[in-house]
Scaffold this motif. Structure first.
Motif, PDB file in Angstrom:
ATOM      1  N   ASP A 211       0.828  -1.204   0.000  1.00  0.00           N
ATOM      2  CA  ASP A 211       0.000   0.000   0.000  1.00  0.00           C
ATOM      3  C   ASP A 211       0.865   1.259   0.000  1.00  0.00           C
ATOM      4  O   ASP A 211       0.529   2.261  -0.623  1.00  0.00           O
ATOM      5  N   TYR A 215       0.413   4.125  -3.039  1.00  0.00           N
ATOM      6  CA  TYR A 215       0.110   5.548  -2.895  1.00  0.00           C
ATOM      7  C   TYR A 215       1.258   6.451  -3.338  1.00  0.00           C
ATOM      8  O   TYR A 215       1.029   7.515  -3.900  1.00  0.00           O
ATOM      9  N   LEU A 219       0.165   5.495  -7.799  1.00  0.00           N
ATOM     10  CA  LEU A 219      -1.034   6.325  -7.964  1.00  0.00           C
ATOM     11  C   LEU A 219      -0.789   7.767  -8.418  1.00  0.00           C
ATOM     12  O   LEU A 219      -1.676   8.343  -9.049  1.00  0.00           O
ATOM     13  N   TYR A 251      -9.718  -1.417  -5.321  1.00  0.00           N
ATOM     14  CA  TYR A 251      -9.009  -0.609  -6.320  1.00  0.00           C
ATOM     15  C   TYR A 251      -9.958   0.241  -7.164  1.00  0.00           C
ATOM     16  O   TYR A 251      -9.717   1.418  -7.393  1.00  0.00           O
ATOM     17  N   ASP A 254     -12.878   2.140  -3.989  1.00  0.00           N
ATOM     18  CA  ASP A 254     -12.337   2.889  -2.843  1.00  0.00           C
ATOM     19  C   ASP A 254     -11.173   3.780  -3.270  1.00  0.00           C
ATOM     20  O   ASP A 254     -11.083   4.934  -2.856  1.00  0.00           O
ATOM     21  N   ILE A 255     -10.275   3.243  -4.107  1.00  0.00           N
ATOM     22  CA  ILE A 255      -9.110   4.043  -4.494  1.00  0.00           C
ATOM     23  C   ILE A 255      -9.450   4.993  -5.643  1.00  0.00           C
ATOM     24  O   ILE A 255      -9.265   6.201  -5.532  1.00  0.00           O
ATOM     25  N   HIS A 259     -10.942   7.744  -3.249  1.00  0.00           N
ATOM     26  CA  HIS A 259      -9.679   8.393  -2.890  1.00  0.00           C
ATOM     27  C   HIS A 259      -9.263   9.413  -3.956  1.00  0.00           C
ATOM     28  O   HIS A 259      -8.907  10.548  -3.636  1.00  0.00           O
ATOM     29  N   GLY A 680      -3.236   5.668   3.086  1.00  0.00           N
ATOM     30  CA  GLY A 680      -3.645   6.636   2.067  1.00  0.00           C
ATOM     31  C   GLY A 680      -3.713   8.069   2.570  1.00  0.00           C
ATOM     32  O   GLY A 680      -4.031   8.973   1.802  1.00  0.00           O
TER      33      GLY A 680
END
Ligand code: NOJ
Length: 708
Positions: A211, A215, A219, A251, A254-255, A259, A680
């Motif tokens: 993770d 991030y 990402l 993915y 949520d991301i 996010h 995150g």
């Protein structure tokens, strides 16, 4: 930005049947075969199609050219907007990756130009050419971070750095999309996420991404794409840590949605909805469709899993109709933003092809990287004889790179033709024993040696080409290597035999002329590596922004540990052949001291948005006008989690004339000094930061600031 149409969309959706809604989630393949045309029209008429992909296979880039037929596209559209139940227009997609008829350098090469404004202009050119052929939507930019040159698709990536990738994302999306006016394309940020981390460079393979890495490394480019208003995102083929990405709520929802705040729609990669079945996390096709739609993959590329299964899944209450509505809503947001409801048909637009070719040549020259230039071998004098040999002297198709559908090899000049135009045919010999002091050796790999499903286990120069290099060296003449590759190659064995090396990549329609512009001094080279060049294949992965090793030597930066430089490998040092950010030019630059507006800053001020400036002056102390790319790297010296040795946080590229001093100014704040934790959240910590400014990542010129 896409939500402004939502009220209208709700009304449209309220009139749609479930079948028609599911049809919007279905992308099918274009065909010019008369029987298939009728079948496609029939499907459109019944509301079973949301989009057409204008390609014949999933790895179409290296296929023989299939051209687009605007009239036929308009016929399909006519059926959609006149005969389908709610008259919703189709969106036509094609892999216009780094060029259409005019081909620009492969994305990995482009990212070495460090020139966002030129990249933006080039993608605006590409959008004009492609939309004139009836294309609305392209599957580009590819933003996969990649540290493995064995992976064939490294050619499509922006390299190994998240900051560079973020800048590329912004430039490409702005260039492609503009404000979705006529002559623009809807962009697609792909592949979400982690595809570039395929184990050992084997395409489509498993990835392990923590993770923290997700991030901080993977990402940021997508964050930038979403901020730049990208209309669509493509889910990737890979799994991360055993979880198929396209069917993962974590993915895809949520991301990506929560996010990053993405409001457009997600398309699966080709047939990727079915992957959980092959990966052993679904029992059948229906199970795959259920998982992917519930995760947030909105449109199914080509293999019909949604259209075959979703209706039954809704009836069985395994998928809520509201979930389908949400997917339709996101697709209609993009169709409306692109103006397809008002202007569904394609028409030719007038554009200046010559300007496109000029931009392609400029970008090609700015993408090429001068790796070696002993005794000022380059630039070459135009009035001296030259021996021009090697397998790439007459090559055309490979110069266009491995993902081009509409570029034409027959319109692409080869190196011999460009040399003839530049210095005259009479100066060029193709015999290694010719009457000349300099041999230009044109080496490389073909477009079939990289790209999708075309990885390599060994990235060294082939035996045949090595022998040619040795033969050239044995003549005692100066040897200039012009290397046409789509990936970094391991040059350790051959580097010593060259007096100069220009890494020319596969740089598009004007590759050959751009090489001549550099070799003969019309343009000073200005490309800088956006990816580390390893000495040998066994050093992969090697990247500049790695976390700090504890006990062993810091291989990349060549630090000594207990006097043992070779502690990384018994058989050699593990520092790079050429580091990230590296590239020579024809002049020399001298850097002044770095000055900082402030050297002590309060955490709360920075948290509240305060920033400070760093400055450095750079003087051109040589004889050639040239561009310098000044790079800013940050090292958070002590933090609550391990932080990289250096991270690029800014760059500026400017032309500096001989004798001229130019000031470069960077602004730093929370964004440049903080980092993401594994949950995150973004964090800025107190402590000392080394701020480096220089010509590549090995620079030791720094200033230290403190956050208190
Ligand atoms: C598969 C590739 O992974 C993707 O990048 C491409 O856009 C699609 N095929 C469509 O051709």
């Amino acid at each position: 930005m896409f939500k402004r149409f939502d009220t209208l969309i709700d009304t449209i959706i309220s009139r749609m049947s479930l079948d028609e809604k599911i049809g919007q989630l279905n992308q099918i393949c274009f065909s010019t075969d008369p029987k298939t045309i009728d079948h496609i029209k029939d499907m459109i008429r019944k509301g079973q199609v949301g989009s057409l992909i204008l390609a014949a296979s999933s790895t179409a880039g290296n296929d023989d050219n299939s051209s687009v037929n605007r009239e036929l596209l308009n016929e399909f559209q006519h059926v959609a907007v006149n005969e389908s139940p709610n008259k919703i227009p189709l969106v036509f997609a094609r892999d216009v990756i780094y060029g259409h008829r005019t081909v620009y350098p492969i994305p990995l090469a482009q990212s070495c130009s460090f020139n966002s404004s030129l990249i933006e202009e080039c993608y605006s050119d590409i959008a004009e050419e492609a939309s004139s052929d009836g294309i609305h939507w392209t599957f580009s930019p590819m933003l996969d971070l990649c540290r493995d040159p064995r992976w064939g698709r490294i050619i499509e990536t922006p390299g190994e750095d998240p900051f560079v990738a973020g800048k590329i994302a912004q430039a490409v999306i702005k260039g492609f999309q503009g404000n979705f006016e006529k002559g623009k394309l809807v962009a697609c940020a792909k592949h979400f996420i982690g595809y570039g981390a395929s184990e050992a460079g084997r395409d489509y393979h498993h990835t392990e991404i923590s993770d923290y890495s997700l991030y901080n490394y993977y990402l940021p480019a997508f964050r930038s794409a979403v901020k730049s208003g990208v209309g669509t995102v493509m889910s990737s083929f890979n799994d991360i840590n055993g979880e198929n990405v396209g069917s993962s709520r974590f993915y895809m929802n949520d991301i990506l949605r929560e996010h990053l705040g993405f409001e457009g729609f997600v398309i699966s990669d080709w047939g990727a909805v079915r992957l959980p079945l092959r990966q052993g996390t679904a029992v059948n096709d229906a199970d795959c469709a259920e998982q992917c739609i519930n995760a947030g993959t909105d449109m199914d590329m080509v293999e019909s899993s949604y259209i075959n299964n979703l209706k039954a899944l809704v009836e069985e209450q395994r998928v809520a109709e509201q979930t389908i509505d949400k997917a339709v809503k996101r697709i209609l947001r993009v169709k409306l933003a692109k103006g397809l409801f008002e202007n569904p048909y394609c028409e030719a637009i007038v554009f200046d092809r010559q300007k496109h070719l000029q931009n392609s040549r400029k970008l090609a020259a700015e993408s090429m990287v001068l790796l070696k230039n002993d005794n000022k071998t380059l630039p070459l004098e135009k009035d001296k004889n030259i021996i021009l040999i090697g397998p790439f002297v007459n090559e055309r198709r490979s110069l266009l790179g491995s993902w081009t559908l509409d570029g034409r090899a027959e319109e692409t000049q080869n190196l011999y033709e460009a040399f003839c135009e530049t210095v005259g045919k009479e100066r060029i010999s193709n015999s290694i024993c010719g009457n000349a002091d300099t041999i230009v050796l044109a080496l490389g790999e073909t477009n079939q040696m990289n790209g999708e499903a075309h990885s390599l286990a060994d990235i060294s120069v082939t035996q045949e080409q090595k022998e040619l290099i040795l033969r050239a060296k044995a003549t005692g003449k100066r040897v200039v290597g012009v290397l046409f590759y789509g990936r970094p190659v391991a040059l350790e064995d051959v580097e010593q035999y060259f007096d100069a090396i220009l890494y020319a990549w596969h740089s598009g329609s004007c590759t050959a002329h751009a090489v001549c512009d550099i070799l003969f001094g019309k343009t000073s080279p200005s490309g800088r590596l956006s990816v580390t060049f390893p000495k040998k294949t066994g050093h992969i992965p090697i990247y500049y922004n790695a976390l700090r090793p504890g006990k062993t030597v810091n291989a990349y930066y060549g630090d000594v540990w207990q006097g043992a430089l070779s502690a990384c490998y018994i058989d050699g040092l593990a520092n790079p052949m050429y580091p990230f950010g590296f590239g020579l030019t024809y002049t020399e630059f001298s850097y002044g001291e770095i000055t900082a507006e402030k050297q002590e800053l309060s955490l709360s001020d920075i948290e509240n948005g305060e920033s400070f400036k760093l400055k450095v002056s750079v003087k051109n102390i040589g004889e050639f006008s040239a561009k310098e790319t000044v790079q800013l790297y940050v090292c958070d010296k002590v933090a609550s989690v391990m932080r990289p040795l250096k991270e690029l946080k800014g760059y500026l590229k400017k032309q500096i004339e001989p004798g001229e001093i130019s000031d470069f100014e960077f602004e730093l704040g929370k964004e440049q000094l903080g980092f993401y934790l594994k949950d995150g959240s973004f964090k800025l910590e107190k402590g000392e930061f080394d701020l480096y400014i220089g010509e590549n990542c090995l620079t030791e010129r720094k200033i230290t600031v403190k956050i208190i």
